[in-house]
Scaffold this motif. Structure first.
Motif, PDB file in Angstrom:
ATOM      1  N   GLN A 192     -81.045  -6.491  16.603  1.00 56.57           N
ATOM      2  CA  GLN A 192     -80.717  -5.222  17.179  1.00 56.57           C
ATOM      3  C   GLN A 192     -79.964  -5.783  18.779  1.00 56.57           C
ATOM      4  O   GLN A 192     -78.997  -5.106  19.185  1.00 56.57           O
ATOM      5  CB  GLN A 192     -81.889  -4.466  17.809  1.00 56.57           C
ATOM      6  N   VAL A 193     -80.725  -6.672  19.357  1.00 57.88           N
ATOM      7  CA  VAL A 193     -80.372  -7.312  20.567  1.00 57.88           C
ATOM      8  C   VAL A 193     -78.804  -7.897  20.508  1.00 57.88           C
ATOM      9  O   VAL A 193     -78.005  -7.733  21.407  1.00 57.88           O
ATOM     10  CB  VAL A 193     -81.343  -8.347  21.240  1.00 57.88           C
ATOM     11  N   PHE A 194     -78.717  -8.637  19.108  1.00 60.37           N
ATOM     12  CA  PHE A 194     -77.439  -9.546  19.335  1.00 60.37           C
ATOM     13  C   PHE A 194     -76.353  -8.328  19.000  1.00 60.37           C
ATOM     14  O   PHE A 194     -75.424  -8.357  19.600  1.00 60.37           O
ATOM     15  CB  PHE A 194     -77.501 -10.024  17.616  1.00 60.37           C
ATOM     16  N   LEU A 195     -76.677  -7.119  18.323  1.00 61.50           N
ATOM     17  CA  LEU A 195     -75.651  -6.115  18.093  1.00 61.50           C
ATOM     18  C   LEU A 195     -75.336  -5.452  19.442  1.00 61.50           C
ATOM     19  O   LEU A 195     -74.446  -4.906  19.560  1.00 61.50           O
ATOM     20  CB  LEU A 195     -76.230  -5.049  17.070  1.00 61.50           C
ATOM     21  N   MET A 196     -76.491  -5.031  20.063  1.00 63.84           N
ATOM     22  CA  MET A 196     -76.409  -4.750  21.537  1.00 63.84           C
ATOM     23  C   MET A 196     -75.410  -5.327  22.296  1.00 63.84           C
ATOM     24  O   MET A 196     -74.621  -5.036  23.156  1.00 63.84           O
ATOM     25  CB  MET A 196     -77.728  -4.451  22.079  1.00 63.84           C
ATOM     26  N   LYS A 197     -75.409  -6.689  22.431  1.00 61.81           N
ATOM     27  CA  LYS A 197     -74.511  -7.702  23.094  1.00 61.81           C
ATOM     28  C   LYS A 197     -73.034  -7.595  22.499  1.00 61.81           C
ATOM     29  O   LYS A 197     -72.217  -7.325  23.131  1.00 61.81           O
ATOM     30  CB  LYS A 197     -75.191  -9.086  23.024  1.00 61.81           C
ATOM     31  N   TRP A 198     -73.058  -7.451  21.226  1.00 61.43           N
ATOM     32  CA  TRP A 198     -71.726  -7.785  20.538  1.00 61.43           C
ATOM     33  C   TRP A 198     -70.764  -6.514  20.797  1.00 61.43           C
ATOM     34  O   TRP A 198     -69.803  -6.450  21.342  1.00 61.43           O
ATOM     35  CB  TRP A 198     -71.757  -7.727  19.111  1.00 61.43           C
ATOM     36  N   PHE A 199     -71.590  -5.358  20.791  1.00 58.79           N
ATOM     37  CA  PHE A 199     -70.689  -4.210  20.763  1.00 58.79           C
ATOM     38  C   PHE A 199     -70.888  -3.402  22.077  1.00 58.79           C
ATOM     39  O   PHE A 199     -70.608  -2.343  22.546  1.00 58.79           O
ATOM     40  CB  PHE A 199     -71.355  -3.123  19.649  1.00 58.79           C
TER      41      PHE A 199
END
Length: 209
Positions: A192-199
């Motif tokens: 979830q944090v990965f996606l938060m950073k990416w998007f």
């Protein structure tokens, strides 16, 4: 990952990966019985038999997805994996679906490990702590002797910078004639944090997940 401003003219544009797939580990013993965390360190929690079967099925599905979506038969995969036992076991099982020539690399990456909830976890105390986290806010609440999601965000951000350098400098030794898929085998909160950073999601958007 924040591409460089001159990415459109960058000499390595042709070797960018075709896709990045983020995968959570299969069902673990801790998912079935939270008391497992009271006697087993989080990083040693194993997969269940169901979790192993899920990983095998995921491997088959991944191979089908990648092979049918590639324009040529010259496709390859590279894995990044958390050092936790349940992620390592997931990788081993799903990796059975890929021949050696398809896998150009496997890298254990400590920065994509699970959020640290502390050492041996007392079940009732953790339930109370998680209720407090819900009131406080999931992103900034730091577990006693552990991490907040914000702490995970910092190390995932560092990992993404390294990931970009791996791609930019072709440390993966990727042949540009091959479609490359990066597969990250990690954990729920970390993903979830990965996606938060990416998007570039806001904290408020993260809290609504």
């Amino acid at each position: 990952m924040h591409p460089k401003p001159n990415l459109a003219n960058h000499s390595t544009l042709s070797v960018l990966p075709k896709r990045i797939i983020i995968m959570r580990h299969g069902e673990s013993r801790g998912n079935l019985d939270y008391s497992a965390y009271t006697t087993i360190p989080d990083h040693q929690i194993p997969l269940t038999d169901v979790g192993l079967a899920q990983a095998q099925d995921a491997g088959s599905r991944l191979r089908h997805l990648i092979s049918t979506a590639s324009y040529t038969d010259s496709w390859r995969v590279h894995f990044y994996v958390s050092p936790y036992a349940r992620a390592q076991s997931t990788l081993r099982e799903l990796g059975r679906s890929f021949t050696k020539k398809r896998i150009i690399g496997v890298r254990e990456e400590c920065r994509i490990r699970e959020q640290d909830f502390g050492n041996f976890q007392v079940e009732e105390r953790m339930r109370a702590i998680k209720r407090t986290r819900q009131r406080f806010g999931r992103f900034f609440y730091r577990f006693p002797e552990g991490e907040s999601a914000a702490d995970v965000f910092d190390r995932v951000s560092s990992f993404l910078e390294s990931l970009w350098r791996d791609i930019d400098m072709n440390r993966l030794h990727h042949d540009p004639s091959h479609d490359l898929t990066l597969i990250i085998v990690s954990h729920g909160l970390t993903s979830q944090v990965f996606l938060m950073k990416w998007f570039k999601w806001t904290v408020e958007q993260f809290e609504r997940l």
